[in-house]
Write an enzyme that holds these catalytic residues in place. Structure first.
Site, PDB file in Angstrom:
ATOM      1  N   SER A  74       0.165 -11.966 -14.112  1.00 39.65           N
ATOM      2  CA  SER A  74       1.530 -12.131 -12.999  1.00 39.65           C
ATOM      3  C   SER A  74       1.338 -13.474 -12.553  1.00 39.65           C
ATOM      4  O   SER A  74       0.365 -14.185 -12.822  1.00 39.65           O
ATOM      5  CB  SER A  74       0.988 -11.263 -11.602  1.00 39.65           C
ATOM      6  OG  SER A  74       1.781 -11.553 -10.749  1.00 39.65           O
ATOM      7  N   TYR A 105      -4.173  -8.927  -4.391  1.00 39.05           N
ATOM      8  CA  TYR A 105      -3.540  -8.844  -5.787  1.00 39.05           C
ATOM      9  C   TYR A 105      -3.636 -10.396  -6.517  1.00 39.05           C
ATOM     10  O   TYR A 105      -4.155 -10.336  -7.527  1.00 39.05           O
ATOM     11  CB  TYR A 105      -2.118  -8.614  -5.289  1.00 39.05           C
ATOM     12  CG  TYR A 105      -1.155  -8.416  -6.657  1.00 39.05           C
ATOM     13  CD1 TYR A 105      -1.490  -7.379  -7.386  1.00 39.05           C
ATOM     14  CD2 TYR A 105      -0.270  -9.135  -6.982  1.00 39.05           C
ATOM     15  CE1 TYR A 105      -0.624  -7.153  -8.656  1.00 39.05           C
ATOM     16  CE2 TYR A 105       0.453  -9.076  -8.284  1.00 39.05           C
ATOM     17  CZ  TYR A 105       0.468  -7.971  -8.993  1.00 39.05           C
ATOM     18  OH  TYR A 105       1.091  -8.016 -10.256  1.00 39.05           O
TER      19      TYR A 105
HETATM   20  N1  LIG Z   1       6.999  -5.610 -11.446  1.00 33.27           N
HETATM   21  C1  LIG Z   1       6.462  -6.742 -11.290  1.00 33.27           C
HETATM   22  O1  LIG Z   1       7.185  -7.530 -10.481  1.00 33.27           O
HETATM   23  C2  LIG Z   1       5.311  -7.258 -11.749  1.00 33.27           C
HETATM   24  C3  LIG Z   1       5.028  -8.824 -11.717  1.00 33.27           C
HETATM   25  C4  LIG Z   1       3.872  -9.399 -12.392  1.00 33.27           C
HETATM   26  C5  LIG Z   1       2.753  -8.310 -12.685  1.00 33.27           C
HETATM   27  N2  LIG Z   1       3.152  -7.109 -12.867  1.00 33.27           N
HETATM   28  C6  LIG Z   1       2.143  -6.251 -13.270  1.00 33.27           C
HETATM   29  O2  LIG Z   1       2.525  -5.466 -14.196  1.00 33.27           O
HETATM   30  C7  LIG Z   1       1.546  -4.112 -14.544  1.00 33.27           C
HETATM   31  C8  LIG Z   1       2.478  -3.056 -14.513  1.00 33.27           C
HETATM   32  O3  LIG Z   1       3.085  -2.639 -13.493  1.00 33.27           O
HETATM   33  P1  LIG Z   1       4.616  -2.448 -13.109  1.00 33.27           P
HETATM   34  O4  LIG Z   1       5.261  -3.550 -12.336  1.00 33.27           O
HETATM   35  O5  LIG Z   1       5.145  -1.736 -14.124  1.00 33.27           O
HETATM   36  O6  LIG Z   1       4.405  -1.326 -12.017  1.00 33.27           O
HETATM   37  P2  LIG Z   1       4.427   0.305 -11.793  1.00 33.27           P
HETATM   38  O7  LIG Z   1       5.920   0.903 -12.609  1.00 33.27           O
HETATM   39  O8  LIG Z   1       4.074   0.739 -10.683  1.00 33.27           O
HETATM   40  O9  LIG Z   1       3.532   0.656 -13.186  1.00 33.27           O
HETATM   41  C9  LIG Z   1       2.162   0.560 -13.017  1.00 33.27           C
HETATM   42  C10 LIG Z   1       1.288   1.532 -13.823  1.00 33.27           C
HETATM   43  O10 LIG Z   1      -0.119   1.377 -13.913  1.00 33.27           O
HETATM   44  C11 LIG Z   1      -0.570   2.617 -13.408  1.00 33.27           C
HETATM   45  N3  LIG Z   1      -1.825   2.613 -13.012  1.00 33.27           N
HETATM   46  C12 LIG Z   1      -2.301   2.371 -11.584  1.00 33.27           C
HETATM   47  N4  LIG Z   1      -3.701   2.564 -11.408  1.00 33.27           N
HETATM   48  C13 LIG Z   1      -4.024   2.902 -12.589  1.00 33.27           C
HETATM   49  C14 LIG Z   1      -5.515   3.276 -13.086  1.00 33.27           C
HETATM   50  N5  LIG Z   1      -6.381   3.247 -12.013  1.00 33.27           N
HETATM   51  N6  LIG Z   1      -5.332   4.061 -14.534  1.00 33.27           N
HETATM   52  C15 LIG Z   1      -4.490   4.009 -15.144  1.00 33.27           C
HETATM   53  N7  LIG Z   1      -3.298   3.624 -14.703  1.00 33.27           N
HETATM   54  C16 LIG Z   1      -3.153   3.046 -13.522  1.00 33.27           C
HETATM   55  C17 LIG Z   1       0.290   3.354 -12.799  1.00 33.27           C
HETATM   56  O11 LIG Z   1       0.123   4.900 -12.929  1.00 33.27           O
HETATM   57  P3  LIG Z   1       0.594   5.945 -11.783  1.00 33.27           P
HETATM   58  O12 LIG Z   1       1.906   6.328 -12.090  1.00 33.27           O
HETATM   59  O13 LIG Z   1      -0.408   7.112 -12.010  1.00 33.27           O
HETATM   60  O14 LIG Z   1       0.262   5.410 -10.477  1.00 33.27           O
HETATM   61  C18 LIG Z   1       1.535   2.915 -13.509  1.00 33.27           C
HETATM   62  O15 LIG Z   1       1.590   3.696 -14.636  1.00 33.27           O
HETATM   63  C19 LIG Z   1       0.786  -4.297 -13.334  1.00 33.27           C
HETATM   64  O16 LIG Z   1      -0.558  -5.058 -13.785  1.00 33.27           O
HETATM   65  C20 LIG Z   1       1.376  -5.372 -12.245  1.00 33.27           C
HETATM   66  O17 LIG Z   1       0.283  -5.962 -11.706  1.00 33.27           O
HETATM   67  C21 LIG Z   1       4.251  -6.482 -12.322  1.00 33.27           C
END
Ligand SMILES: NC(=O)c1ccc[n+]([C@@H]2O[C@H](COP(=O)([O-])OP(=O)(O)OC[C@H]3O[C@@H](n4cnc5c(N)ncnc54)[C@H](OP(=O)(O)O)[C@@H]3O)[C@@H](O)[C@H]2O)c1
Length: 280
Positions: free
Chosen positions: A141, A154
């Site tokens: 991120s 985070y």
């Molecule tokens: N969206 C942004 O703006 C942004 C920006 C920078 C980085 N990121 C990074 O992108 C990555 C994906 O996040 P996202 O933005 O796509 O959000 P998201 O839609 O909330 O997806 C997160 C995923 O991680 C899963 N997860 C959480 N804890 C877990 C565990 N212990 N074991 C396996 N799966 C787990 C969630 O599963 P459940 O459905 O079971 O909860 C969900 O499938 C993360 O690492 C986040 O830090 C996001």
């Protein structure tokens, strides 16, 4: 040649779901994992709409079940014959002023965002070492390069991931294994709703930060967010690049934030953040 195999964590929503589809569209067999298979419907629907259902192998995996991860990866390799790409994507965000975050909440943040990615990588490395090839793509991120108000936990977990991955890349480049950090800004995914967990004390009336915590939460929720398909497509491109870079910063907001941090003296940077976020 058989399909290349990609393993994606956190594929029930957001980047993980979209990346699984993009990799399948690019010809990979995508082992899309999620901790609760009861949440697979959106992925199933997206795969059917894209005509890639046969390219997906959807499995249950919680990245914090550390002891089970080596056997899980071995079962994928014994069924599919190899492992070409690991996308360490699973993650969530603990929010709240650092003063209010309990140590156990900070630890839980690291268990998923840092140790989960480390443990998955260690489980995949013996296979990739044997193959003398593989891509390990860490979804980091902009928060891994830049501290953010109310996101200290985070940000710390992503900074740890950055340092570990940068070192690992230096260690295993010569084995033909590529380590890559993808650093998105703000994208519209579940991390802003279901994936954002306020520290228990951060919203208590007894917190000295309660008013500014709630104000910050509303400000963060109101930030403009981009279409996450941009990140999924980027990850699919990286997975097919034989010679990827270490870092990919993605999103205009992330690029501006990092440029300002690099260009401005820290004191000016501080003033700008305080003014922009109205921190008092
Ligand atoms: N969206 C942004 O703006 C942004 C920006 C920078 C980085 N990121 C990074 O992108 C990555 C994906 O996040 P996202 O933005 O796509 O959000 P998201 O839609 O909330 O997806 C997160 C995923 O991680 C899963 N997860 C959480 N804890 C877990 C565990 N212990 N074991 C396996 N799966 C787990 C969630 O599963 P459940 O459905 O079971 O909860 C969900 O499938 C993360 O690492 C986040 O830090 C996001």
């Amino acid at each position: 040649m058989p399909d290349k195999i990609a393993l994606i964590t956190g594929a029930s929503s957001g980047f993980g779901l979209l990346t699984s589809i993009e990799l399948a569209k690019a010809g990979f067999r995508a082992v899309a994992t999620m901790r609760d298979l009861g949440r697979r419907e959106r992925l199933d629907q997206a795969a059917a709409a894209a005509g890639v259902t046969a390219q997906l192998d959807i499995r249950a995996l919680d990245v914090t079940h550390f002891d089970a991860l080596p056997a899980f990866v071995d079962s994928v390799v014994s069924e599919h014959g190899r492992l070409d790409v690991l996308v360490n994507n699973a993650g969530f965000a603990v929010a709240g002023f650092a003063e209010d975050i309990k140590l156990e909440e900070l630890r839980r943040q690291f268990e998923t965002n840092f140790f989960g990615a480390v443990a998955m990588t260690k489980a995949a490395l013996p296979t990739m070492r044997r193959q003398r090839s593989g891509h390990i793509i860490m979804v980091s991120s902009i928060a891994g390069l830049h501290g953010s108000v109310t996101l200290s936990s985070y940000s710390a977990s992503k900074h740890a991931l950055e340092g570990w991955s940068e070192s690992l890349r230096l260690e295993i480049n010569a084995l033909g294994i590529k380590v890559v950090l993808v650093e998105p800004g703000a994208f519209q995914t579940g991390i802003w709703t279901r994936g954002a967990v306020m520290g228990e004390n951060a919203t208590k009336e007894t917190s000295p930060n309660i008013k500014r915590s709630l104000r910050m939460r509303d400000r963060i929720q109101a930030l403009p967010k981009r279409d996450p398909i941009e990140v999924a497509r980027l990850i699919a491109c990286i997975a097919q690049d034989p010679n990827p870079k270490l870092r990919y910063l993605v999103g205009r907001d992330a690029k501006i934030q990092l440029a300002l941090k690099r260009i401005l003296p820290w004191k000016w940077h501080e003033k700008l953040v305080a003014h922009f976020l109205k921190i008092d």
